[in-house]
Design a protein around this motif. Structure first.
Motif, PDB file in Angstrom:
ATOM      1  N   TYR A 152       0.834  -1.204   0.000  1.00 47.82           N
ATOM      2  CA  TYR A 152       0.000   0.000   0.000  1.00 47.82           C
ATOM      3  C   TYR A 152       0.866   1.251   0.000  1.00 47.82           C
ATOM      4  O   TYR A 152       0.598   2.209  -0.742  1.00 47.82           O
ATOM      5  CB  TYR A 152      -0.920  -0.012   1.225  1.00 47.82           C
ATOM      6  N   GLN A 188       2.328   2.492  -3.212  1.00 51.94           N
ATOM      7  CA  GLN A 188       1.402   3.050  -4.197  1.00 51.94           C
ATOM      8  C   GLN A 188       0.510   4.139  -3.608  1.00 51.94           C
ATOM      9  O   GLN A 188      -0.548   4.435  -4.155  1.00 51.94           O
ATOM     10  CB  GLN A 188       0.529   1.927  -4.764  1.00 51.94           C
ATOM     11  N   THR A 240       4.074  -4.006  -8.931  1.00 50.82           N
ATOM     12  CA  THR A 240       2.865  -3.189  -8.816  1.00 50.82           C
ATOM     13  C   THR A 240       2.214  -3.039 -10.180  1.00 50.82           C
ATOM     14  O   THR A 240       2.895  -2.975 -11.210  1.00 50.82           O
ATOM     15  CB  THR A 240       3.190  -1.817  -8.222  1.00 50.82           C
ATOM     16  N   GLN A 241       0.881  -2.963 -10.167  1.00 53.85           N
ATOM     17  CA  GLN A 241       0.112  -2.927 -11.411  1.00 53.85           C
ATOM     18  C   GLN A 241      -0.269  -1.516 -11.837  1.00 53.85           C
ATOM     19  O   GLN A 241      -0.951  -1.337 -12.836  1.00 53.85           O
ATOM     20  CB  GLN A 241      -1.158  -3.767 -11.249  1.00 53.85           C
ATOM     21  N   GLY A 289      -2.434   0.538 -10.587  1.00 59.38           N
ATOM     22  CA  GLY A 289      -3.845   0.905 -10.454  1.00 59.38           C
ATOM     23  C   GLY A 289      -4.653   0.691 -11.712  1.00 59.38           C
ATOM     24  O   GLY A 289      -5.660   1.370 -11.950  1.00 59.38           O
ATOM     25  N   SER A 342      -7.302  -4.727 -12.029  1.00 66.52           N
ATOM     26  CA  SER A 342      -6.115  -5.384 -11.477  1.00 66.52           C
ATOM     27  C   SER A 342      -6.215  -5.460  -9.966  1.00 66.52           C
ATOM     28  O   SER A 342      -6.981  -4.743  -9.336  1.00 66.52           O
ATOM     29  CB  SER A 342      -4.845  -4.626 -11.873  1.00 66.52           C
ATOM     30  N   GLN A 343      -5.418  -6.341  -9.361  1.00 66.24           N
ATOM     31  CA  GLN A 343      -5.398  -6.502  -7.919  1.00 66.24           C
ATOM     32  C   GLN A 343      -4.414  -5.542  -7.253  1.00 66.24           C
ATOM     33  O   GLN A 343      -4.234  -5.602  -6.047  1.00 66.24           O
ATOM     34  CB  GLN A 343      -5.033  -7.945  -7.567  1.00 66.24           C
ATOM     35  N   GLY A 344      -3.778  -4.692  -8.003  1.00 65.31           N
ATOM     36  CA  GLY A 344      -2.830  -3.740  -7.437  1.00 65.31           C
ATOM     37  C   GLY A 344      -1.398  -4.202  -7.508  1.00 65.31           C
ATOM     38  O   GLY A 344      -0.481  -3.385  -7.639  1.00 65.31           O
ATOM     39  N   PHE A 345      -1.178  -5.526  -7.439  1.00 61.76           N
ATOM     40  CA  PHE A 345       0.183  -6.046  -7.534  1.00 61.76           C
ATOM     41  C   PHE A 345       0.136  -7.520  -7.905  1.00 61.76           C
ATOM     42  O   PHE A 345      -0.887  -8.194  -7.722  1.00 61.76           O
ATOM     43  CB  PHE A 345       0.937  -5.855  -6.213  1.00 61.76           C
TER      44      PHE A 345
END
Length: 285
Positions: free
Chosen positions: A60, A63, A264-265, A267, A271-274
């Motif tokens: 968290y 990002q 990390t994706q 956002g 996507s799940q964020g990562f």
């Protein structure tokens, strides 16, 4: 005769009581041991989930919407309490490490040198790494590169393709367990860079850069961390792929360690964020 029978009966009763006491003592010890084992497993499981919470906190913080709240991925330690446990989290950007698949032979040689190898051995090992990852070779070239491995008693030759993991380096001819243990934390296969990013590089990776020494690298890292460890700060460099180490210590000393490499994706919608590229539990390289 009557007194003799009473004596025998008394002896039998005494033996029976003694045996019963031994059995009860054994059962009590077994129950206590099982209770301690159950409690240890319970505490270990709790510590594991606390360490996992630390890892998610790091994801968290990498990002965070406000750049000033983002954690810096240069190996510094962030400490906080969670659920009664003391959590310590460090993040290292993969761009600060030496990439086994893309690092130049010069960087590889310098890495082995600062890790303690003699100049000749360091240069030879760097060439062995390059030979391992080189591809688009003819059958004859593959055969020639496999010959030293077969002569050394190995049942394999070079992959002749990119390293699939950092651990694969241990298969390269000339790599020793001691050297691998020293350099493994500074290696990656996810950077894609010919040289480490000095803004986030750990000690040996930083010292592998041209014109750098171990002493100079130590001073730069000390300056980087001075007065900022454990505090939010502006993330410099860092890329999108990071190694996270989360340690949870409970009040009774129970300890759990999680290590993960995540990407990390950004956002992206849906996507799940990562994404998890590597997941390890416990200590290690």
């Amino acid at each position: 005769m009557h007194h003799h029978q009473k004596g025998v009966a008394l002896l039998v009763v005494m033996w029976a009581c003694t045996l019963l006491a031994i059995l009860l003592g054994g059962y009590a010890a077994m129950a206590r041991t099982e209770g301690l084992q159950a409690r240890y497993k319970f505490e270990q499981t709790g510590a594991h989930y606390d360490a996992q919470a630390g890892l998610m906190r790091a994801v968290y913080a990498l990002q965070a919407a406000n750049p000033a709240d983002r954690w810096v991925a240069d190996g510094r330690s962030y400490r906080f309490r969670f659920n009664g446990a003391q959590i310590s989290v460090s993040i290292t950007s993969e761009t600060g490490k030496v990439d086994l698949n893309t690092a130049s032979p010069h960087i590889l040689t310098r890495l082995f040198r600062v890790a303690g190898e003699a100049p000749e051995q360091a240069a030879a090992l760097a060439q062995a790494v390059v030979a391992w990852r080189s591809f688009a070779l003819s059958s004859e070239q593959r055969r020639q590169r496999a010959e030293p491995y077969l002569a050394a008693g190995r049942s394999y030759g070079p992959r002749c393709g990119p390293f699939a993991s950092v651990e694969e380096l241990q298969m390269v001819l000339g790599m020793t367990p001691a050297l691998y243990a020293r350099i493994a934390p500074d290696l990656t296969i996810w950077s894609g860079r010919p040289r480490p990013d000095p803004a986030t590089a750990p000690l040996l990776a930083l010292a592998s850069l041209p014109g750098m020494t171990l002493q100079h690298a130590r001073r730069l890292i000390a300056t980087r961390l001075a007065g900022q460890s454990g505090q939010p700060g502006l993330a410099v460099g860092g890329g999108v792929t990071h190694s996270i180490r989360s340690v949870a210590v409970l009040a009774d000393g129970t300890r759990a360690v999680l290590r993960a490499t995540i990407r990390t994706q950004g956002g992206r919608p849906g996507s799940q964020g990562f994404a998890v590229l590597r997941w390890q539990e416990g200590e290690g390289e």
